[in-house]
Motif scaffolding. Structure first.
Motif, PDB file in Angstrom:
ATOM      1  N   LYS A 112       0.826  -1.204   0.000  1.00  0.00           N
ATOM      2  CA  LYS A 112       0.000   0.000   0.000  1.00  0.00           C
ATOM      3  C   LYS A 112       0.858   1.251   0.000  1.00  0.00           C
ATOM      4  O   LYS A 112       1.936   1.271   0.591  1.00  0.00           O
ATOM      5  N   MET A 113       0.355   2.275  -0.662  1.00  0.00           N
ATOM      6  CA  MET A 113       1.066   3.541  -0.783  1.00  0.00           C
ATOM      7  C   MET A 113       0.122   4.691  -0.502  1.00  0.00           C
ATOM      8  O   MET A 113      -1.092   4.549  -0.607  1.00  0.00           O
ATOM      9  N   ASP A 114       0.682   5.855  -0.142  1.00  0.00           N
ATOM     10  CA  ASP A 114      -0.113   7.045   0.117  1.00  0.00           C
ATOM     11  C   ASP A 114       0.329   8.186  -0.786  1.00  0.00           C
ATOM     12  O   ASP A 114       1.499   8.273  -1.177  1.00  0.00           O
ATOM     13  N   ILE A 115      -0.619   9.065  -1.101  1.00  0.00           N
ATOM     14  CA  ILE A 115      -0.319  10.286  -1.837  1.00  0.00           C
ATOM     15  C   ILE A 115      -0.947  11.448  -1.086  1.00  0.00           C
ATOM     16  O   ILE A 115      -2.091  11.372  -0.652  1.00  0.00           O
ATOM     17  N   GLN A 116      -0.204  12.514  -0.898  1.00  0.00           N
ATOM     18  CA  GLN A 116      -0.749  13.730  -0.305  1.00  0.00           C
ATOM     19  C   GLN A 116      -1.099  14.703  -1.416  1.00  0.00           C
ATOM     20  O   GLN A 116      -0.269  15.000  -2.283  1.00  0.00           O
ATOM     21  N   TYR A 117      -2.329  15.201  -1.399  1.00  0.00           N
ATOM     22  CA  TYR A 117      -2.757  16.139  -2.426  1.00  0.00           C
ATOM     23  C   TYR A 117      -3.623  17.227  -1.794  1.00  0.00           C
ATOM     24  O   TYR A 117      -4.326  16.994  -0.821  1.00  0.00           O
ATOM     25  N   PHE A 118      -3.549  18.425  -2.389  1.00  0.00           N
ATOM     26  CA  PHE A 118      -4.369  19.529  -1.906  1.00  0.00           C
ATOM     27  C   PHE A 118      -5.614  19.644  -2.763  1.00  0.00           C
ATOM     28  O   PHE A 118      -5.550  19.625  -3.997  1.00  0.00           O
ATOM     29  N   LEU A 119      -6.775  19.796  -2.110  1.00  0.00           N
ATOM     30  CA  LEU A 119      -8.035  19.946  -2.825  1.00  0.00           C
ATOM     31  C   LEU A 119      -8.933  20.920  -2.068  1.00  0.00           C
ATOM     32  O   LEU A 119      -9.418  20.609  -0.969  1.00  0.00           O
ATOM     33  N   GLU A 120      -9.096  22.098  -2.601  1.00  0.00           N
ATOM     34  CA  GLU A 120     -10.030  23.124  -2.152  1.00  0.00           C
ATOM     35  C   GLU A 120      -9.787  23.652  -0.736  1.00  0.00           C
ATOM     36  O   GLU A 120      -9.559  24.833  -0.542  1.00  0.00           O
ATOM     37  N   ASP A 121      -9.873  22.780   0.270  1.00  0.00           N
ATOM     38  CA  ASP A 121      -9.846  23.286   1.647  1.00  0.00           C
ATOM     39  C   ASP A 121      -8.841  22.588   2.548  1.00  0.00           C
ATOM     40  O   ASP A 121      -8.930  22.674   3.770  1.00  0.00           O
ATOM     41  N   GLY A 122      -7.886  21.860   1.960  1.00  0.00           N
ATOM     42  CA  GLY A 122      -6.896  21.213   2.805  1.00  0.00           C
ATOM     43  C   GLY A 122      -6.144  20.103   2.106  1.00  0.00           C
ATOM     44  O   GLY A 122      -6.396  19.787   0.937  1.00  0.00           O
ATOM     45  N   VAL A 123      -5.202  19.526   2.846  1.00  0.00           N
ATOM     46  CA  VAL A 123      -4.387  18.427   2.330  1.00  0.00           C
ATOM     47  C   VAL A 123      -5.045  17.110   2.708  1.00  0.00           C
ATOM     48  O   VAL A 123      -5.434  16.903   3.862  1.00  0.00           O
ATOM     49  N   HIS A 124      -5.178  16.221   1.734  1.00  0.00           N
ATOM     50  CA  HIS A 124      -5.820  14.928   1.939  1.00  0.00           C
ATOM     51  C   HIS A 124      -4.859  13.811   1.558  1.00  0.00           C
ATOM     52  O   HIS A 124      -3.851  14.039   0.886  1.00  0.00           O
ATOM     53  N   THR A 125      -5.172  12.603   1.983  1.00  0.00           N
ATOM     54  CA  THR A 125      -4.341  11.441   1.685  1.00  0.00           C
ATOM     55  C   THR A 125      -5.166  10.375   0.976  1.00  0.00           C
ATOM     56  O   THR A 125      -6.277  10.053   1.405  1.00  0.00           O
ATOM     57  N   LEU A 126      -4.641   9.848  -0.105  1.00  0.00           N
ATOM     58  CA  LEU A 126      -5.274   8.758  -0.843  1.00  0.00           C
ATOM     59  C   LEU A 126      -4.392   7.520  -0.723  1.00  0.00           C
ATOM     60  O   LEU A 126      -3.185   7.593  -0.949  1.00  0.00           O
ATOM     61  N   THR A 127      -4.974   6.389  -0.345  1.00  0.00           N
ATOM     62  CA  THR A 127      -4.231   5.134  -0.227  1.00  0.00           C
ATOM     63  C   THR A 127      -4.452   4.279  -1.476  1.00  0.00           C
ATOM     64  O   THR A 127      -5.577   4.140  -1.954  1.00  0.00           O
ATOM     65  N   ILE A 128      -3.378   3.704  -1.977  1.00  0.00           N
ATOM     66  CA  ILE A 128      -3.405   2.939  -3.220  1.00  0.00           C
ATOM     67  C   ILE A 128      -2.728   1.591  -2.985  1.00  0.00           C
ATOM     68  O   ILE A 128      -1.694   1.519  -2.326  1.00  0.00           O
ATOM     69  N   THR A 129      -3.300   0.532  -3.539  1.00  0.00           N
ATOM     70  CA  THR A 129      -2.732  -0.814  -3.410  1.00  0.00           C
ATOM     71  C   THR A 129      -2.231  -1.296  -4.768  1.00  0.00           C
ATOM     72  O   THR A 129      -2.944  -1.199  -5.767  1.00  0.00           O
TER      73      THR A 129
END
Length: 262
Positions: A164-181
């Motif tokens: 599993k991996m994570d990506i930090q991205y900014f969208l509109e109102d803050g930084v979010h994390t998406l997990t990918i397998t």
């Protein structure tokens, strides 16, 4: 269907770090100015939307460093364009060497809904400035376009199935994390032929579009280009498929296993 979903699918290719250690960036970008990728999104047998994404040279510098200008545009097609017209445009300026973003803008027209945003990534002051405020910039944080291109410059040769991996991205109102397998390797057909691919499964948040058990799969070429050729996501009703229809100006030859695609 909203073209913004295409943005989500592109983000899904973006690998930032593993749970245990950060992945290594390759020595040079996997793309070059002049590259253009085109996609169609189908709802069942119907073409719902079209999108293209391209890399351009620019004389603009950010923090005294040269940059690339990347533009993504999407619109609904056919019957979908009659009942739910979408015209979206996204732009980012990224560092030629590190691929981190400096400036991001989006202009979305989705039926009667309109949304614009401008995001400035200040790496000297470690801040992200957007319409909804100023936010801290900690580590590598991307907009969806820059995350996609950064991902293509990551060495994924040592990934293990199920990792599993994570990506930090900014969208509109803050930084979010998406997990990918990472799901392994597969041969996949698209409009341009059959390709050897790497398969990924990003997480999905249930809601008005996705079921609790909906799955999203994305396939990228297992070569120097690392471009998405196909994506498939399950919806509450039916499913959507993203399909590569054209790829020009690539840095490396795109070699399908066969060209007799569907």
């Amino acid at each position: 269907m909203k073209i913004y979903l295409i943005a989500f699918l592109l983000v899904a290719t973006s690998l930032n770090k593993t749970q245990a250690q950060e992945l290594n960036k390759i020595d040079e970008p996997a793309f070059k100015p002049g590259e253009k990728l085109s996609y169609k999104m189908k709802y069942g047998i119907f073409t719902a939307a079209e999108a293209n994404i391209r890399v351009e040279e620019t004389p603009l510098k950010f923090e005294d460093k040269p940059s690339y200008h990347i533009i993504a545009e999407g619109k609904t097609a056919g019957t979908f364009d009659v009942f739910y017209k979408v015209r979206n445009r996204y732009e980012t300026y990224i560092d030629e060497q590190t691929i981190v973003p400096y400036f991001y803008a989006e202009n979305r027209h989705e039926a009667s809904y309109k949304h614009t945003d401008i995001v400035v990534f200040n790496h000297r002051n470690h801040t992200i400035k957007a319409k909804k405020g100023v936010f801290p910039l900690e580590g590598k944080v991307f907009d969806f376009l820059s995350s996609y291109y950064y991902a293509r410059c990551i060495d994924v040769t040592k990934l293990q199935i199920g990792e599993k991996m994570d990506i930090q991205y900014f969208l509109e109102d803050g930084v979010h994390t998406l997990t990918i397998t990472y799901m392994g390797k597969e041969k996949v057909k698209c409009s341009m032929g059959t390709f050897n691919c790497l398969k990924f499964n990003p997480t999905i948040i249930p809601g008005r579009i996705f079921r609790k058990d909906s799955k999203l799969y994305l396939w990228i070429t297992d070569d120097g280009n690392r471009i998405p050729v196909k994506a498939h996501v399950e919806l509450i009703v039916g499913s959507l498929t993203m399909d590569l229809t054209s790829a020009t100006g690539l840095k490396y030859p795109l070699n399908p296993v066969s060209k007799d695609a569907d």
